[in-house]
Motif scaffolding. Structure first.
Motif, short mmCIF file in Angstrom:
data_model
loop_
_atom_site.label_atom_id
_atom_site.label_comp_id
_atom_site.label_asym_id
_atom_site.label_seq_id
_atom_site.Cartn_x
_atom_site.Cartn_y
_atom_site.Cartn_z
N LEU A 270 78.42 85.47 130.14
CA LEU A 270 79.26 86.09 131.15
C LEU A 270 80.41 85.21 131.60
CD1 LEU A 270 76.61 88.00 133.28
CD2 LEU A 270 78.40 88.98 131.84
N LYS A 279 80.75 94.24 131.81
CA LYS A 279 79.66 94.36 132.80
C LYS A 279 80.16 95.05 134.07
CE LYS A 279 76.06 91.64 135.13
NZ LYS A 279 74.98 92.56 134.75
N GLY A 387 70.93 91.88 137.51
CA GLY A 387 71.15 90.46 137.73
C GLY A 387 69.95 89.87 138.45
N TYR A 445 67.82 85.90 131.23
CA TYR A 445 68.83 86.97 131.31
C TYR A 445 70.24 86.39 131.30
CZ TYR A 445 71.84 90.50 133.36
OH TYR A 445 72.88 91.36 133.59
N TRP A 449 72.55 87.39 128.06
CA TRP A 449 73.13 88.66 128.51
C TRP A 449 73.79 89.41 127.36
CZ3 TRP A 449 77.92 90.71 128.00
CH2 TRP A 449 78.14 91.93 128.67
N ASP A 454 71.46 94.97 129.53
CA ASP A 454 71.67 95.65 130.82
C ASP A 454 71.19 97.10 130.76
OD1 ASP A 454 72.65 93.47 132.14
OD2 ASP A 454 74.61 94.32 132.58
#
Length: 473
Positions: A270, A279, A387, A445, A449, A454
């Motif tokens: 991220l 995201k 998250g 996570y 990611w 997600d």
């Protein structure tokens, strides 16, 4: 070289699956139209659009294969079934989305359903069987790599497990040289002991070594340079294993920064602006319909019931730590009776049968409906749909003392749900083990990611809204 061989094996496996499913689609359609009149499949039906949906679904499932690619040739039945289920599920999602979008009544549902069922069976078989056969064909006897290992005597027994995982890539153990001249390693089936490292030139010449694996960097820089020079002189590939993880006691990720090589404790997908934008788009697409369509009537219902069971404010607004440990006011429906301000009571986690929770709120909490106002926090950018779950500041401080890596969860925005919650870790944290497992899943996570992750977590959480786990109260 081994990484490229393995990458090639994974790509060829994926291409073979794509080709196999593509051929099966058209052959199965032709078979149904010719020989199975009970299935109403006409040649006038536009099968191309459904074929493209099948391909898109299969390609979308490639992310799941990358998650197990390190053990692709050693998949068990459960993992093979999981891969097949994910891929066929994505195909079905794409196919039925096309049917819904085009309002197509001409396509046979029986044809599509039976095709997906047979495809699942085929993918299950191919995931378990094909990678081993491909490895044998690609890296069989004609493509073996005679490999010499160099390291301390005590590292030789550790080669057994590593070789079992890499023999399919054509690694042929030719011998082991020790960096300790006076040491004699214990017996091992991994590679025959051939003496000290000063015998390297002779061994390279006599054994036709194609690859040298240096299990650690020698303490003496002169010996290290000699190994490099001798490998270059003989045209041998050289792989150097680093011991950073063993020294630091933590897994590491390598990266190149401005021509310099670094190791870090966690990868952070991220930090890529494109990933952050994707995201954020996902967050808005999920949160906006909830805030506009679902939240207003839910607020009205909760407000009315509160007037009878627990008069007071509709929302419970409290500070939480967000990305970068900046505080923000997190919303939720008030689920407890009003009481005088008490910092100690405020920091107490809700427990099973907690008498502070009014009756209707038990239903809200069990089905996670009390968290729905947080979609507003998502919409304005303070939170994300998925998250690490935020906790009360007083618990933040306590957990920081218990878990060394706890603060790392603040690298990203907190979520309404998270990987830990989707795996059933909800409600009160009763033991240190539960806390450590939640943080481990949060950090996993952050490091792994993907948009698909997600989506998976969101769908699992949606299922728990209707079928809550025992830990939800």
């Amino acid at each position: 070289m081994l990484a490229n061989r393995h990458r090639g094996l994974v790509r060829i496996h994926g291409a073979a699956l794509l080709l196999g499913v593509a051929v099966f689609f058209w052959l199965y359609a032709e078979f149904i139209m010719r020989y199975v009149p009970v299935v109403k499949l006409s040649r006038e039906v536009n099968l191309l659009q459904y074929f493209l949906c099948v391909v898109i679904g299969l390609l979308a499932g490639a992310e799941r294969i990358r998650g197990v690619e390190s053990r692709l040739t050693r998949l068990g039945g459960a993992e093979a079934a999981g891969l097949a289920t994910t891929q066929v599920g994505l195909m079905a999602l794409a196919v039925f989305a096309m049917m819904f979008a085009t309002q197509d009544r001409s396509i046979s549902r029986l044809f599509l359903g039976s095709f997906l069922a047979w495809t699942w069976l085929g993918l299950f078989f191919l995931h378990g069987w094909l990678p081993r056969r491909l490895a044998g064909f690609l890296y069989g006897s004609g493509a073996r790599i005679p490999t010499l290992f160099i390291g301390r005597a005590e590292t030789l027994p550790m080669l057994d497990d590593w070789l079992k995982q890499r023999m399919h890539l054509g690694v042929l153990p030719a011998g082991f040289l020790t960096l300790d001249e006076l040491a004699t390693p214990a017996r091992s089936s991994a590679a025959p002991f051939m003496g000290a490292v000063d015998k390297l030139p002779r061994v390279l010449a006599e054994k036709a070594i194609a690859q040298v694996i240096l299990l650690e960097v020698p303490a003496n820089p002169l010996i290290a340079r000699q190994i490099v020079e001798q490998c270059q002189a003989q045209g041998c590939r050289l792989l150097v294993h680093h011991l950073v993880e063993e020294v630091l006691g933590h897994p590491v990720v390598s990266s190149d920064e401005g021509g310099h090589h670094f190791f870090t404790l966690h990868d952070e997908p991220l930090e890529d602006p494109l990933n952050r934008a994707l995201k954020r788009l996902f967050d808005v697409l999920v949160a906006l319909p909830v805030v506009v369509c679902l939240l207003p009537p839910l607020m009205l219902v909760v407000w009315v019931v509160q007037r009878f069971q627990s008069p007071g404010p509709l929302f419970h607004v409290r500070a939480r730590s967000g990305e970068g440990r900046t505080e923000f006011p997190m919303l939720k429906f008030r689920s407890m009776e009003l009481a005088p301000a008490d910092p100690r009571a405020e920091g107490r986690q809700a427990r099973l049968g907690d008498d502070r929770i009014y009756p209707f709120a038990r239903f809200l909490r069990r089905h996670s409906l009390d968290e729905f106002p947080q979609f507003w926090n998502v919409l304005i950018g303070e939170m994300s749909v998925v998250g690490p779950r935020p906790v009360m500041p007083v618990l933040d401080e306590e957990f920081e003392r218990q878990v060394r890596s706890y603060r790392s969860k603040h690298w990203v925005k907190p979520g309404i749900t998270g990987l830990a919650q989707s795996e059933g870790y909800r409600g009160e944290i009763q033991t240190p083990e539960q806390l450590h497992e939640r943080i481990r899943l949060d950090l996993y996570y952050i490091a792994h990611w993907s948009m698909w992750l997600d989506v998976q977590i969101t769908l699992k959480t949606l299922r728990q809204v209707f079928l809550p786990p025992k830990s939800a109260y």
